[in-house]
Design an enzyme around this catalytic site. Structure first.
Site, PDB file in Angstrom:
ATOM      1  N   GLY A  45      64.125  21.798   9.742  1.00  0.00           N
ATOM      2  CA  GLY A  45      65.316  22.229  10.456  1.00  0.00           C
ATOM      3  C   GLY A  45      66.540  21.577   9.849  1.00  0.00           C
ATOM      4  N   GLN A  50      74.923  18.316   9.617  1.00  0.00           N
ATOM      5  CA  GLN A  50      74.237  17.598   8.545  1.00  0.00           C
ATOM      6  C   GLN A  50      74.737  17.997   7.164  1.00  0.00           C
ATOM      7  OE1 GLN A  50      70.179  18.449  10.366  1.00  0.00           O
ATOM      8  NE2 GLN A  50      69.875  16.462   9.375  1.00  0.00           N
ATOM      9  N   CYS A  98      64.372  12.511  10.214  1.00  0.00           N
ATOM     10  CA  CYS A  98      65.588  13.319  10.060  1.00  0.00           C
ATOM     11  C   CYS A  98      66.101  13.177   8.634  1.00  0.00           C
ATOM     12  CB  CYS A  98      66.641  12.826  11.058  1.00  0.00           C
ATOM     13  SG  CYS A  98      68.193  13.747  11.035  1.00  0.00           S
ATOM     14  N   LEU A  99      66.558  14.275   8.069  1.00  0.00           N
ATOM     15  CA  LEU A  99      67.109  14.237   6.715  1.00  0.00           C
ATOM     16  C   LEU A  99      68.331  13.328   6.635  1.00  0.00           C
ATOM     17  CD1 LEU A  99      66.824  18.030   5.812  1.00  0.00           C
ATOM     18  CD2 LEU A  99      65.348  16.156   5.029  1.00  0.00           C
ATOM     19  N   HIS A 140      65.754  18.452  18.776  1.00  0.00           N
ATOM     20  CA  HIS A 140      66.248  17.540  17.735  1.00  0.00           C
ATOM     21  C   HIS A 140      67.447  18.153  17.014  1.00  0.00           C
ATOM     22  CE1 HIS A 140      65.638  14.662  14.252  1.00  0.00           C
ATOM     23  NE2 HIS A 140      66.351  15.618  13.695  1.00  0.00           N
ATOM     24  N   GLU A 141      67.306  19.398  16.569  1.00  0.00           N
ATOM     25  CA  GLU A 141      68.384  20.040  15.819  1.00  0.00           C
ATOM     26  C   GLU A 141      69.605  20.295  16.705  1.00  0.00           C
ATOM     27  OE1 GLU A 141      68.358  19.982  12.692  1.00  0.00           O
ATOM     28  OE2 GLU A 141      66.227  19.543  12.470  1.00  0.00           O
ATOM     29  N   HIS A 144      72.039  17.440  17.209  1.00  0.00           N
ATOM     30  CA  HIS A 144      73.066  17.276  16.165  1.00  0.00           C
ATOM     31  C   HIS A 144      74.367  17.969  16.562  1.00  0.00           C
ATOM     32  CE1 HIS A 144      70.968  15.193  12.954  1.00  0.00           C
ATOM     33  NE2 HIS A 144      69.940  16.033  13.044  1.00  0.00           N
TER      34      HIS A 144
END
Length: 189
Positions: A45, A50, A98-99, A140-141, A144
């Protein structure tokens, strides 16, 4: 085009994102770039903050974890202006990464059942009840978009224990195999 992932400490990750309207300029190109960036970075995702954009846009392809979590098999979608309604109050803790927080993972409590409303890339409305690990990915996404990171759901003691790793990211001492943008350096007075 592969875009840089903004890493922990960058202020864009803490801002609340704004709604996206049908006249959004070059939406298709942005979505194509987000998909390419997510796949290149080996994520499941990616939220617009991000990549430095505070817009309510998320791309998810959960199929990569479909063998372990059947509800994720074949699940790929673009979420624009998503809204989550929590269904039930029982939480389950699972590790998340997470990225924007490379090489970290922490146990995060989340509800397992949600109702998701969103519009797709054509601004067609959708609504669906989602459960299990897929619900975790969506939460989670979507966090953000509210300026939240998964570590915000961990205990203060746990955050203190990983402070050194977080500082390494902020200071630009964490290197990864995908393009990144570090937090701006603070000027010394």
């Amino acid at each position: 085009m592969k875009l840089p992932i903004y890493l922990y400490g960058h202020p864009v990750l803490r801002a609340v994102s704004k709604e996206v309207n049908p006249g959004y300029p070059e939406l298709k190109k942005l979505l194509d770039d987000m998909w390419e960036t997510m796949y290149y970075s080996e994520g499941v995702g990616l939220a617009a903050p991000q990549i430095g954009r505070n817009d309510r846009i998320v791309v998810i392809d959960a199929d990569a974890v479909g063998d372990s979590f059947p509800e994720c098999a074949g699940r790929k979608f673009t979420l624009i202006n998503p809204e989550i309604e929590i269904l039930g109050d029982q939480t389950v803790s699972r590790n998340e990464g997470c990225l924007s927080l490379p090489d970290l993972s922490e146990s995060v409590p989340r509800v397992e059942h949600i109702r998701l409303k969103w519009v797709d890339e054509n601004f067609e409305p959708h609504e669906e009840e989602i459960s299990g690990f897929l619900a975790r990915i969506v939460q989670h996404e979507c966090d953000h978009l509210e300026g939240k990171l998964y570590i915000d759901h961990t205990s203060p003691i746990r955050r203190q224990l990983i402070r050194g790793k977080l500082n390494a990211i902020i200071d630009g001492r964490k290197h990864v195999d995908y393009p990144v943008r570090y937090a701006p350096k603070k000027r010394k007075s």
